[in-house]
Design a protein around this motif. Sequence first.
Motif, PDB file in Angstrom:
ATOM      1  N   LEU B 215     114.197  -1.341  60.047  1.00  0.00           N
ATOM      2  CA  LEU B 215     112.762  -1.040  59.900  1.00  0.00           C
ATOM      3  C   LEU B 215     111.978  -2.308  59.583  1.00  0.00           C
ATOM      4  O   LEU B 215     110.884  -2.522  60.097  1.00  0.00           O
ATOM      5  CB  LEU B 215     112.537   0.013  58.811  1.00  0.00           C
ATOM      6  CG  LEU B 215     112.796   1.471  59.218  1.00  0.00           C
ATOM      7  CD1 LEU B 215     112.673   2.396  58.009  1.00  0.00           C
ATOM      8  CD2 LEU B 215     111.842   1.915  60.327  1.00  0.00           C
ATOM      9  N   PHE B 218     111.647  -3.968  62.797  1.00  0.00           N
ATOM     10  CA  PHE B 218     110.714  -3.248  63.659  1.00  0.00           C
ATOM     11  C   PHE B 218     109.263  -3.520  63.254  1.00  0.00           C
ATOM     12  O   PHE B 218     108.417  -3.834  64.083  1.00  0.00           O
ATOM     13  CB  PHE B 218     111.013  -1.749  63.610  1.00  0.00           C
ATOM     14  CG  PHE B 218     110.082  -0.922  64.443  1.00  0.00           C
ATOM     15  CD1 PHE B 218     110.252  -0.844  65.823  1.00  0.00           C
ATOM     16  CD2 PHE B 218     109.024  -0.229  63.864  1.00  0.00           C
ATOM     17  CE1 PHE B 218     109.391  -0.089  66.606  1.00  0.00           C
ATOM     18  CE2 PHE B 218     108.159   0.525  64.644  1.00  0.00           C
ATOM     19  CZ  PHE B 218     108.340   0.595  66.013  1.00  0.00           C
ATOM     20  N   TYR B 219     108.991  -3.407  61.954  1.00  0.00           N
ATOM     21  CA  TYR B 219     107.621  -3.608  61.475  1.00  0.00           C
ATOM     22  C   TYR B 219     107.135  -5.037  61.727  1.00  0.00           C
ATOM     23  O   TYR B 219     105.942  -5.281  61.836  1.00  0.00           O
ATOM     24  CB  TYR B 219     107.519  -3.286  59.973  1.00  0.00           C
ATOM     25  CG  TYR B 219     107.298  -1.824  59.664  1.00  0.00           C
ATOM     26  CD1 TYR B 219     106.123  -1.186  60.031  1.00  0.00           C
ATOM     27  CD2 TYR B 219     108.262  -1.073  58.988  1.00  0.00           C
ATOM     28  CE1 TYR B 219     105.904   0.149  59.747  1.00  0.00           C
ATOM     29  CE2 TYR B 219     108.053   0.276  58.692  1.00  0.00           C
ATOM     30  CZ  TYR B 219     106.867   0.877  59.074  1.00  0.00           C
ATOM     31  OH  TYR B 219     106.647   2.189  58.788  1.00  0.00           O
ATOM     32  N   SER B 282     107.506   6.328  59.743  1.00  0.00           N
ATOM     33  CA  SER B 282     107.686   5.048  60.436  1.00  0.00           C
ATOM     34  C   SER B 282     107.634   5.227  61.944  1.00  0.00           C
ATOM     35  O   SER B 282     107.110   4.374  62.665  1.00  0.00           O
ATOM     36  CB  SER B 282     109.010   4.406  60.030  1.00  0.00           C
ATOM     37  OG  SER B 282     108.947   3.984  58.685  1.00  0.00           O
ATOM     38  N   VAL B 283     108.205   6.349  62.437  1.00  0.00           N
ATOM     39  CA  VAL B 283     108.181   6.569  63.887  1.00  0.00           C
ATOM     40  C   VAL B 283     106.733   6.677  64.370  1.00  0.00           C
ATOM     41  O   VAL B 283     106.328   6.027  65.338  1.00  0.00           O
ATOM     42  CB  VAL B 283     108.970   7.847  64.255  1.00  0.00           C
ATOM     43  CG1 VAL B 283     108.870   8.120  65.756  1.00  0.00           C
ATOM     44  CG2 VAL B 283     110.431   7.724  63.838  1.00  0.00           C
ATOM     45  N   GLY B 286     104.901   3.488  64.403  1.00  0.00           N
ATOM     46  CA  GLY B 286     105.236   2.708  65.597  1.00  0.00           C
ATOM     47  C   GLY B 286     104.482   3.217  66.815  1.00  0.00           C
ATOM     48  O   GLY B 286     103.828   2.462  67.532  1.00  0.00           O
ATOM     49  N   ILE B 310     112.883   2.847  68.289  1.00  0.00           N
ATOM     50  CA  ILE B 310     112.274   3.694  67.268  1.00  0.00           C
ATOM     51  C   ILE B 310     112.339   5.169  67.698  1.00  0.00           C
ATOM     52  O   ILE B 310     112.395   6.069  66.856  1.00  0.00           O
ATOM     53  CB  ILE B 310     110.813   3.258  66.953  1.00  0.00           C
ATOM     54  CG1 ILE B 310     110.356   3.820  65.596  1.00  0.00           C
ATOM     55  CG2 ILE B 310     109.842   3.714  68.019  1.00  0.00           C
ATOM     56  CD1 ILE B 310     110.905   3.117  64.410  1.00  0.00           C
ATOM     57  N   TYR B 313     115.587   6.292  66.637  1.00  0.00           N
ATOM     58  CA  TYR B 313     115.525   6.491  65.183  1.00  0.00           C
ATOM     59  C   TYR B 313     114.920   7.860  64.880  1.00  0.00           C
ATOM     60  O   TYR B 313     115.413   8.606  64.032  1.00  0.00           O
ATOM     61  CB  TYR B 313     114.679   5.376  64.541  1.00  0.00           C
ATOM     62  CG  TYR B 313     114.463   5.537  63.045  1.00  0.00           C
ATOM     63  CD1 TYR B 313     115.547   5.542  62.172  1.00  0.00           C
ATOM     64  CD2 TYR B 313     113.187   5.681  62.521  1.00  0.00           C
ATOM     65  CE1 TYR B 313     115.353   5.692  60.810  1.00  0.00           C
ATOM     66  CE2 TYR B 313     112.983   5.820  61.161  1.00  0.00           C
ATOM     67  CZ  TYR B 313     114.071   5.825  60.308  1.00  0.00           C
ATOM     68  OH  TYR B 313     113.873   5.980  58.959  1.00  0.00           O
ATOM     69  N   TRP B 349     119.269   3.022  68.217  1.00  0.00           N
ATOM     70  CA  TRP B 349     118.272   2.505  67.275  1.00  0.00           C
ATOM     71  C   TRP B 349     118.543   1.067  66.836  1.00  0.00           C
ATOM     72  O   TRP B 349     117.808   0.144  67.194  1.00  0.00           O
ATOM     73  CB  TRP B 349     118.185   3.489  66.108  1.00  0.00           C
ATOM     74  CG  TRP B 349     117.734   3.023  64.761  1.00  0.00           C
ATOM     75  CD1 TRP B 349     118.414   3.160  63.587  1.00  0.00           C
ATOM     76  CD2 TRP B 349     116.486   2.404  64.414  1.00  0.00           C
ATOM     77  NE1 TRP B 349     117.680   2.666  62.550  1.00  0.00           N
ATOM     78  CE2 TRP B 349     116.492   2.189  63.019  1.00  0.00           C
ATOM     79  CE3 TRP B 349     115.380   1.985  65.148  1.00  0.00           C
ATOM     80  CZ2 TRP B 349     115.432   1.586  62.345  1.00  0.00           C
ATOM     81  CZ3 TRP B 349     114.323   1.381  64.466  1.00  0.00           C
ATOM     82  CH2 TRP B 349     114.368   1.192  63.088  1.00  0.00           C
ATOM     83  N   VAL B 353     116.768  -2.516  68.658  1.00  0.00           N
ATOM     84  CA  VAL B 353     115.788  -3.293  67.891  1.00  0.00           C
ATOM     85  C   VAL B 353     116.281  -4.737  67.699  1.00  0.00           C
ATOM     86  O   VAL B 353     115.515  -5.692  67.817  1.00  0.00           O
ATOM     87  CB  VAL B 353     115.517  -2.596  66.535  1.00  0.00           C
ATOM     88  CG1 VAL B 353     114.755  -3.502  65.599  1.00  0.00           C
ATOM     89  CG2 VAL B 353     114.740  -1.303  66.762  1.00  0.00           C
TER      90      VAL B 353
END
Lengths: 286, 468
Positions: B215, B218-219, B282-283, B286, B310, B313, B349, B353
Amino acid sequence: MWENKPVLLLVLATVTILVGTVITMVLPFAWVNTDRDRIETVTPYNPLELAGRDVYIREGCNNCHSQTVRPLVTEVLRYGDYSKSGEFAYDQPHLWGSRRMGPDLARIGGKYPDAWHYKHMHEPKSMVPKTNMPAYAFLERNKVDPDETRHKMDVLGFPYTEADIKALQGKTEMDAMVAYLQKLGTGIDWRKQADSAVVGELVNPFRGDRTAAEAGESLYRKHCASCHGQEREGDIGPELTGLAGMDDGDLFEILYNGLPDGGMPAFSNLGATKNWQLVNYLLQED
Amino acid sequence: METPAYDYRIVRGFVVWSIIWGLVAVLVGVLISFQLCDPDLNLPPFLTYGRLRPLHTNAGIFGWGIGSFFALFFFMVQRLCRTSLWSPGLARFQLWFFNATIIAAAITLLLGYNTSKEYHELEWPVDIMVVILWVIFAINIIMTIIKRREEQMYISLWYMLACLVGVAVLYLVNAAEIPVSLFKSYSAYAGTNDANVQWWFGHNAVAMVLTAPPLAVFYYFLPKSTGVPIYSHRMSIIAFWSLIFMYLWTGAHHLLWTPVPDWVQTLAMAFSVMLIAPSWGSVFNGYLSMQGEWQQMKSNYLVKFLILGITFYGLQTLQGPLQSIRSFSAFIHYTDWVPGHVHMGTMGWVSLVLFAAIYYLAPYLFGRKVYSIGLANLHFWLVLIGQIIYSISMWIAGVQQAGMWHATNSDGSLTYTFMETLVEMYPYYWVRAFSGIIYLAGVVVFLYNLYMTAKKGEPAEQLAQQAN
């Protein structure tokens, strides 16, 4: 404000993760392995069994075999009585596993005679033709180290006698593995209690029915031949020819409940119909 | 503003080694998937399924996963804090020690030295190496954050800090063991307690190693790749704190119907279902960040990796809670459904990423642009197809085997013996093994593309110099 303060964030994150940890992971210690779940008949492993257990861990058997029977109807039918917390009080570590590539082993102890396990571990396909279990014949060549085993018993605080340690002399890892498997699930006397009591007179529903005997023959190949031989000539189990004079009901009971002391597994989970078909096959004149 | 002297060399070192260990993980995975089809492929004593499977999971999680997170944390922490690493020397030592640890892990696992605990198989001397590794890593990251030149800590840094402390607590508690000899120990906990501690660890290793770090990645890399910021800062705050709060209650969903106290199981079930909210926080963050930018799914291969990542995820965090419900667990637990689930998380996932982040980093690490976007797309489709075939074949296999395990005749007897159910699994095992080969092919394309980038990519000098 915590977004600007890394140390504060660390502290808050630690507290946050400790809440669930304390409640679901620490608190259960107040119930488990205390008087609340103790079972008096459950005993620690003897030196040979412990050595076997360590071979089981070394070979990663727990990657394919679980050791917990869940309280679900079909699971109890297939494996035996469901597992109780107190049965695992001496398991450091636990070996419950998470996957059943092979069957659960929590109740394997006493299901088969030793000879079955020796043959099966040596070459699994010889007992279960379509299995995907690797062969563990090499265990027959490795000797159990008595001194190391004594040290392990001391570390765990399990009781043993000098005679136990002496008896390890010359034992192989295969002997240890079989001893361990035969110990599994025997801390409670579930096998006898699982026997079905026969009420009234048993009547063979298929007497003289040739098709039932034929169905019984294919069942025999699948479930019986690996121990009693393709032609009923006997191998691990006794030969099964010349049974024609035997009482139908007696034979049915042996198949249905097994002979735990003689190493004959119970076949009650096949159901009554299939067991009667087997009876009719076995009672046929050769 | 003056550009700090960012250290990309250490990032490159970790990227290269993590990919090597990732290749090992996939190769061993393919081998053991064939062993399940044909037991003659086991070569006792060292190369049996029982000894290789822990090697597969350890190489994947610790070698590829954590190795890449080391690399990406070192990259992100420098950029997000606008400062160089606190101690480049310590980081360099960490790289060598990391490889030494993975090699020690591989050798000891093949020799049969293991604790039997899933995802924590390493025996105590290697355990100590892991702890040293984590301590020096944590010190370096935390000290870099403390000396940062950017007031606010970005979302990724929160997840990184949570990961550092979370892994430390989990690993130390679960590692409590009594040494017997140099490579043998017994767990300090017994039976039901040991199982409950182990799955408190096991499931939260998923939280702290396979959720928080990806995460963080990803962020950081989604906005970097798309050029637009994350949709909602407030949503990321709520998602972060509720995620790390709820996860720790859920370990016992691995132990439903076992002798673990019922109330622990019920809490685990309830919190697992509640976890859908922070996961999907979070999904959605995104997805909503893509508003008006969805055409980038076509034009920007990095976005494709990240958004599919994501998405997996999101699917993973719906399927997980479903499996945590007692009745559903009674049906599918212990079947092949579970490896299908796990591999959607790891191959879908986490790995998707990581692939995106590594492609993004390539110009910084090699001073050259990615050699071929076409090959990156081929890589994308191969790993995607391989993973989907893997998971779907295992879900079908799991449902079928569960159905057969639970089938009864009208007289209450079992319809199938265990072997009759296993025999039905073989076709699925073959499909799974070949899906692994497709995935492996994708990884090889990835390696080739990176190798060619390092050797022949178009120079990208300015990019590498460019400040945040």
